[in-house]
Design a protein around this motif. Structure first.
Motif, PDB file in Angstrom:
ATOM      1  N   HIS A 175      40.500  44.357  38.158  1.00 23.35           N
ATOM      2  CA  HIS A 175      40.004  43.397  39.139  1.00 23.35           C
ATOM      3  C   HIS A 175      41.039  42.839  40.108  1.00 23.35           C
ATOM      4  O   HIS A 175      40.720  41.976  40.888  1.00 23.35           O
ATOM      5  CB  HIS A 175      39.256  42.229  38.470  1.00 23.35           C
ATOM      6  CG  HIS A 175      38.127  42.714  37.629  1.00 23.35           C
ATOM      7  ND1 HIS A 175      37.012  43.282  38.163  1.00 23.35           N
ATOM      8  CD2 HIS A 175      37.960  42.754  36.305  1.00 23.35           C
ATOM      9  CE1 HIS A 175      36.208  43.649  37.194  1.00 23.35           C
ATOM     10  NE2 HIS A 175      36.771  43.337  36.064  1.00 23.35           N
ATOM     11  N   TYR A 176      42.265  43.286  40.060  1.00 23.96           N
ATOM     12  CA  TYR A 176      43.226  42.758  41.012  1.00 23.96           C
ATOM     13  C   TYR A 176      42.865  43.152  42.434  1.00 23.96           C
ATOM     14  O   TYR A 176      43.016  42.378  43.352  1.00 23.96           O
ATOM     15  CB  TYR A 176      44.636  43.247  40.686  1.00 23.96           C
ATOM     16  CG  TYR A 176      45.209  42.557  39.475  1.00 23.96           C
ATOM     17  CD1 TYR A 176      45.623  41.234  39.537  1.00 23.96           C
ATOM     18  CD2 TYR A 176      45.299  43.218  38.271  1.00 23.96           C
ATOM     19  CE1 TYR A 176      46.125  40.590  38.434  1.00 23.96           C
ATOM     20  CE2 TYR A 176      45.806  42.585  37.157  1.00 23.96           C
ATOM     21  CZ  TYR A 176      46.220  41.271  37.251  1.00 23.96           C
ATOM     22  OH  TYR A 176      46.719  40.638  36.156  1.00 23.96           O
ATOM     23  N   GLU A 224      31.258  38.358  44.042  1.00 19.84           N
ATOM     24  CA  GLU A 224      32.486  37.983  44.733  1.00 19.84           C
ATOM     25  C   GLU A 224      33.262  36.959  43.907  1.00 19.84           C
ATOM     26  O   GLU A 224      32.677  36.141  43.201  1.00 19.84           O
ATOM     27  CB  GLU A 224      32.147  37.394  46.097  1.00 19.84           C
ATOM     28  CG  GLU A 224      31.446  38.396  46.989  1.00 19.84           C
ATOM     29  CD  GLU A 224      30.847  37.755  48.220  1.00 19.84           C
ATOM     30  OE1 GLU A 224      30.254  36.659  48.102  1.00 19.84           O
ATOM     31  OE2 GLU A 224      30.978  38.341  49.293  1.00 19.84           O
ATOM     32  N   LYS A 225      34.582  36.997  44.022  1.00 20.25           N
ATOM     33  CA  LYS A 225      35.416  36.037  43.283  1.00 20.25           C
ATOM     34  C   LYS A 225      35.265  34.641  43.867  1.00 20.25           C
ATOM     35  O   LYS A 225      34.881  34.469  45.021  1.00 20.25           O
ATOM     36  CB  LYS A 225      36.870  36.483  43.331  1.00 20.25           C
ATOM     37  CG  LYS A 225      37.103  37.749  42.541  1.00 20.25           C
ATOM     38  CD  LYS A 225      38.547  38.116  42.502  1.00 20.25           C
ATOM     39  CE  LYS A 225      38.706  39.385  41.685  1.00 20.25           C
ATOM     40  NZ  LYS A 225      40.076  39.809  41.601  1.00 20.25           N
ATOM     41  N   HIS A 226      35.564  33.643  43.054  1.00 19.06           N
ATOM     42  CA  HIS A 226      35.506  32.249  43.496  1.00 19.06           C
ATOM     43  C   HIS A 226      36.420  32.078  44.706  1.00 19.06           C
ATOM     44  O   HIS A 226      37.561  32.540  44.697  1.00 19.06           O
ATOM     45  CB  HIS A 226      35.947  31.334  42.351  1.00 19.06           C
ATOM     46  CG  HIS A 226      35.715  29.891  42.630  1.00 19.06           C
ATOM     47  ND1 HIS A 226      36.563  29.145  43.413  1.00 19.06           N
ATOM     48  CD2 HIS A 226      34.722  29.063  42.233  1.00 19.06           C
ATOM     49  CE1 HIS A 226      36.122  27.913  43.481  1.00 19.06           C
ATOM     50  NE2 HIS A 226      34.992  27.836  42.775  1.00 19.06           N
ATOM     51  N   PRO A 227      35.937  31.424  45.784  1.00 17.06           N
ATOM     52  CA  PRO A 227      36.724  31.342  47.018  1.00 17.06           C
ATOM     53  C   PRO A 227      38.031  30.552  46.879  1.00 17.06           C
ATOM     54  O   PRO A 227      38.982  30.811  47.612  1.00 17.06           O
ATOM     55  CB  PRO A 227      35.782  30.662  48.011  1.00 17.06           C
ATOM     56  CG  PRO A 227      34.731  30.011  47.183  1.00 17.06           C
ATOM     57  CD  PRO A 227      34.636  30.784  45.910  1.00 17.06           C
ATOM     58  N   ASN A 253      39.740  29.509  43.498  1.00 20.23           N
ATOM     59  CA  ASN A 253      40.634  29.928  42.411  1.00 20.23           C
ATOM     60  C   ASN A 253      40.697  31.444  42.218  1.00 20.23           C
ATOM     61  O   ASN A 253      41.447  31.934  41.384  1.00 20.23           O
ATOM     62  CB  ASN A 253      40.258  29.235  41.100  1.00 20.23           C
ATOM     63  CG  ASN A 253      38.878  29.594  40.621  1.00 20.23           C
ATOM     64  OD1 ASN A 253      38.321  30.637  40.933  1.00 20.23           O
ATOM     65  ND2 ASN A 253      38.291  28.705  39.828  1.00 20.23           N
ATOM     66  N   LYS A 254      39.885  32.211  42.958  1.00 18.81           N
ATOM     67  CA  LYS A 254      39.886  33.682  42.931  1.00 18.81           C
ATOM     68  C   LYS A 254      39.555  34.274  41.563  1.00 18.81           C
ATOM     69  O   LYS A 254      39.891  35.398  41.270  1.00 18.81           O
ATOM     70  CB  LYS A 254      41.237  34.242  43.404  1.00 18.81           C
ATOM     71  CG  LYS A 254      41.682  33.757  44.750  1.00 18.81           C
ATOM     72  CD  LYS A 254      40.716  34.164  45.838  1.00 18.81           C
ATOM     73  CE  LYS A 254      41.241  33.730  47.200  1.00 18.81           C
ATOM     74  NZ  LYS A 254      40.212  33.565  48.170  1.00 18.81           N
ATOM     75  N   ARG A 255      38.872  33.497  40.725  1.00 15.83           N
ATOM     76  CA  ARG A 255      38.494  34.000  39.412  1.00 15.83           C
ATOM     77  C   ARG A 255      37.151  34.717  39.462  1.00 15.83           C
ATOM     78  O   ARG A 255      36.313  34.428  40.309  1.00 15.83           O
ATOM     79  CB  ARG A 255      38.447  32.858  38.411  1.00 15.83           C
ATOM     80  CG  ARG A 255      39.825  32.290  38.158  1.00 15.83           C
ATOM     81  CD  ARG A 255      39.821  31.296  37.060  1.00 15.83           C
ATOM     82  NE  ARG A 255      41.180  30.826  36.819  1.00 15.83           N
ATOM     83  CZ  ARG A 255      41.469  29.695  36.243  1.00 15.83           C
ATOM     84  NH1 ARG A 255      40.497  28.895  35.832  1.00 15.83           N
ATOM     85  NH2 ARG A 255      42.709  29.344  36.060  1.00 15.83           N
TER      86      ARG A 255
END
Length: 156
Positions: free
Chosen positions: A29-30, A80-83, A85-87
Motif C-alpha cells: 500500500h505504499y 482512498e486513503k484518509h486525506p 493521516n494517509k491511513r
C-alpha cells in the motif's frame, strides 16, 4: 529495476526477512492508488467503453465479487486513503452493478468494514466470510483477521 502497478503490492525481501517475524517487511500500500473508473471491452476486444464510475473507489485486489442475475455484486475492499493521516480505509458497503442498465447502486452494508473477504451467492443468499476487519464503528482502519461467516437474503 522493479516497477509497481497502481493497486498492486509486493513483498520486499532481504536476508533478514522471515515470514511472520517482526523483521518481515513489505511494500504493501505504499504506492497504491485506488480509482473508481470502470471500462467495458466491446466488439471482439477492439474498443474500450467508459462506464459510470463506482459509487466509491475500491481496490481490485482487496474486494470480492460475484455475478448474480446479470449483476456484479462487490463486497468489502479498500478505498482512498484518509486525506490527513494517509491511513488505509476499509469498505463496508455492498455494491451492485446492473449489467442491463449499466448503473451502480449500494444495496446494503456489511456488519463491519472488511478487506480480503470472500463472497458467494447461493439460493437467494449473499454470503461473505473471513478477511481483515476494521477497528470498530468509528475507525475504518484494518485490525484483526476474522473467520466469521454472514449471509443476507438479496433480491437482484
Amino acid at each position: 529495476m522493479l516497477q509497481l502497478v497502481n493497486g498492486d503490492f509486493m513483498a520486499c525481501f532481504s536476508m533478514f526477512d522471515v515470514p511472520f517475524s517482526w523483521l518481515f517487511s513489505t511494500y504493501i500500500h505504499y504506492l497504491q492508488v485506488v480509482y473508481g473508473d470502470v471500462y467495458l471491452l466491446e466488439g471482439e476486444m477492439k474498443k474500450w467503453k467508459v462506464l459510470p464510475p463506482m459509487p466509491k473507489p475500491n481496490s481490485h485486489i482487496e474486494c470480492s465479487w460475484v455475478i448474480v442475475n446479470n449483476s456484479i455484486i462487490i463486497t468489502g475492499g479498500t478505498t482512498e486513503k484518509h486525506p490527513v493521516n494517509k491511513r488505509m480505509i476499509l469498505v463496508g458497503e455492498v455494491f451492485q452493478f446492473n449489467l442491463d442498465s449499466l448503473t451502480w447502486s449500494v444495496i446494503g452494508k456489511l456488519p463491519y468494514r472488511v478487506k480480503t473477504t470472500l463472497a458467494a451467492f447461493w439460493d437467494g443468499y449473499l454470503y461473505f466470510t473471513s478477511g481483515q476487519r476494521d477497528r470498530g464503528p468509528v475507525n475504518p482502519q484494518p485490525m484483526k483477521v476474522v473467520g466469521e461467516m454472514y449471509r443476507a437474503k438479496i433480491n437482484v
